[in-house]
Write an enzyme that holds these catalytic residues in place. Structure first.
Site, PDB file in Angstrom:
ATOM      1  N   SER A 174      -4.934  12.092 -30.074  1.00 13.46           N
ATOM      2  CA  SER A 174      -4.280  10.903 -29.999  1.00 13.46           C
ATOM      3  C   SER A 174      -5.667  10.047 -28.852  1.00 13.46           C
ATOM      4  O   SER A 174      -6.382   9.814 -28.753  1.00 13.46           O
ATOM      5  CB  SER A 174      -2.340  10.133 -29.758  1.00 13.46           C
ATOM      6  OG  SER A 174      -1.763  10.671 -30.538  1.00 13.46           O
ATOM      7  N   ASP A 205     -19.837  10.186 -29.624  1.00 13.55           N
ATOM      8  CA  ASP A 205     -20.693   9.881 -29.981  1.00 13.55           C
ATOM      9  C   ASP A 205     -21.505   9.112 -29.730  1.00 13.55           C
ATOM     10  O   ASP A 205     -22.844   9.106 -29.562  1.00 13.55           O
ATOM     11  CB  ASP A 205     -19.575   9.090 -30.618  1.00 13.55           C
ATOM     12  CG  ASP A 205     -18.920   9.082 -31.659  1.00 13.55           C
ATOM     13  OD1 ASP A 205     -19.016  10.441 -31.837  1.00 13.55           O
ATOM     14  OD2 ASP A 205     -17.607   9.041 -32.640  1.00 13.55           O
ATOM     15  N   LYS A 214      -4.199  12.634 -34.800  1.00 12.16           N
ATOM     16  CA  LYS A 214      -4.129  11.653 -34.840  1.00 12.16           C
ATOM     17  C   LYS A 214      -4.455  10.374 -34.706  1.00 12.16           C
ATOM     18  O   LYS A 214      -5.520  10.255 -33.025  1.00 12.16           O
ATOM     19  CB  LYS A 214      -2.719  11.491 -33.566  1.00 12.16           C
ATOM     20  CG  LYS A 214      -1.626  12.370 -33.678  1.00 12.16           C
ATOM     21  CD  LYS A 214      -1.366  12.544 -34.835  1.00 12.16           C
ATOM     22  CE  LYS A 214      -0.110  13.720 -35.111  1.00 12.16           C
ATOM     23  NZ  LYS A 214       0.795  13.527 -36.567  1.00 12.16           N
TER      24      LYS A 214
END
Length: 429
Positions: free
Chosen positions: A315, A326, A340
């Site tokens: 999560s 990224d 999740k």
């Protein structure tokens, strides 16, 4: 959809949740007033919340208007009957994270403001594919952690009662209890026979951040262990980075292993401490509206960073690690994360009960939907369940040392990152 602090939690339903600031009930459309002075009131209240907020406008191919008629045509003599109907109604969505909690369950879900809770110290959820009650991760140094419970363990029984068809709210009620009392969890682990774990419940004090300076082959290393994204995690993280910067560390290792997640705003605030610019996370609601949260230009450090992740990183951990990966701010080392990618809003109801509703999914800055897929580390260092148990339980003195294979690899990569950054500085002179 705008990301706000109130009421937003990520992914898994937790036995040991951090404090959640719950949001108010949505306004109801005309002609759909609540049935006051009747147990039907609570049924319609829940229906209305789903109608307005649920992430899928088709309600997972369920005729939600027909559902309303079905359950409001019933006669209810007490609230227990209404509660039973609500649970049946929500099961039609086939979403393990959208769930109803009666007043006792709702109270049990919340942790008081002192930062303490009573329980065994695990985060649980229903696996979306198998519908089995699954451990997301044990919280470090809690009774469940010390007993040897691992991420991805399946809880098949609680005190001898089968968990088949059981929702997380009922499981929470059965697992939690008075300090000193015991609960027996029957655990099924991949490749092993089911085993019983008798765990003594305790009062658990939550300190989400530990940090230290470590002398390593990479130089003076700032090591930060983030255990969960609770309400005070961002403050403790800020203090950790600030203090380590004063000690002139050469680089950082951020350890998110076994971190089951928590509050959405906490993950965003912490990401901004590491990122000078770039997108942190995007959320997509039922209308397909994408809202982005970005760095604020006020990062606390630009020194090299390596992040440790594993299958217990879920999560909010995946939002943070995905943002850092990224944006090429950090190198991720370890194993694939849990997967999740859903956001729930937790809402109180008029009678003291509550409902958690999946309202959005999130995407990493590159647009990746990691729900069920997880985030792959840049450098894979897998540990077997036996290795993980030995490292986290039996040989804790080796954790975050060069005898910890994942940490050792992180230091190896950090050394390269520090050297590369030094070369860039030299070239610029």
């Amino acid at each position: 959809m705008v990301i706000r602090r109130s009421g937003l939690v990520l992914g898994a339903t937790a036995v040991t949740l951090s404090t959640i600031a719950v949001a108010g009930l949505v306004n109801l459309p005309q002609g759909q007033a609540l049935f006051k002075e009747s147990p039907k009131e609570i049924v319609d209240e829940v229906w209305q919340i789903i109608y307005r907020q649920y992430v899928d406008g088709t309600f997972n191919q369920v005729d939600w208007q027909a559902v309303r008629k079905e359950y409001l045509d019933k006669k209810y003599t007490d609230k227990e009957q209404a509660y039973k109907s609500i649970r049946e109604m929500l099961k039609k969505l086939n979403d393990p994270y959208t769930r109803f909690m009666d007043p006792k369950e709702f109270k049990n879900m919340q942790v008081d403001t002192s930062g303490e809770l009573t329980g065994v110290g695990i985060t649980i959820g229903l696996d979306e594919e198998t519908k089995k009650l699954t451990v997301i991760a044990p919280l470090e140094d809690t009774p469940a952690f010390k007993a040897g419970i691992l991420a991805k363990d399946v809880i098949t029984k609680i005190n001898g009662k089968s968990t088949e068809g059981m929702d997380t709210s009922e499981a929470v009620t059965l697992i939690r209890g008075e300090p000193g009392s015991q609960v027996k969890l029957t655990i099924s682990r991949s490749g092993e026979k089911p085993r019983d774990y008798l765990i003594t419940r305790a009062k658990i004090e939550i300190h989400p951040v530990d940090y230290s300076v470590k002398q390593t082959p990479a130089g003076k290393t700032g090591y930060i262990r983030l255990k969960q994204f609770s309400a005070n995690a961002s403050k403790e993280m800020r203090d950790a980075i600030t203090n380590l910067e004063k000690k002139n560390v050469d680089g950082y290792v951020l350890d998110l292993r076994n971190n089951p997640g928590g509050l959405l705003f906490s993950s965003i605030e912490i990401a901004r401490m590491w990122l000078k610019d770039g997108t942190i996370v995007s959320t997509v609601d039922r209308k397909g509206v994408v809202e982005k949260e970005a760095a604020s230009g006020r990062s606390l450090t630009e020194k090299p960073l390596v992040v440790l992740v594993d299958k217990g990183s879920a999560s909010a951990s995946e939002i943070l690690s995905g943002a850092l990966q990224d944006n090429k701010r950090a190198v991720l080392v370890g194993s694939k994360t849990f997967g999740k990618g859903l956001v729930q809003s937790v809402r109180p109801l008029d009678d003291g009960s509550g409902v958690a509703v999946t309202i959005a999914k999130y995407l990493t800055p590159s647009g990746a939907d990691i729900n069920k897929a997880g985030i792959k580390p840049d450098i894979k260092v897998e540990l077997s369940d036996e290795q993980r148990q030995n490292l986290w339980l039996k040989q804790r003195d080796k954790l975050a040392t060069l005898q910890d294979p994942q940490f050792a690899k992180a230091i190896e990569e950090l050394k390269k990152e520090i050297a590369a950054k030094g070369n860039v500085r030299a070239e610029r002179k």
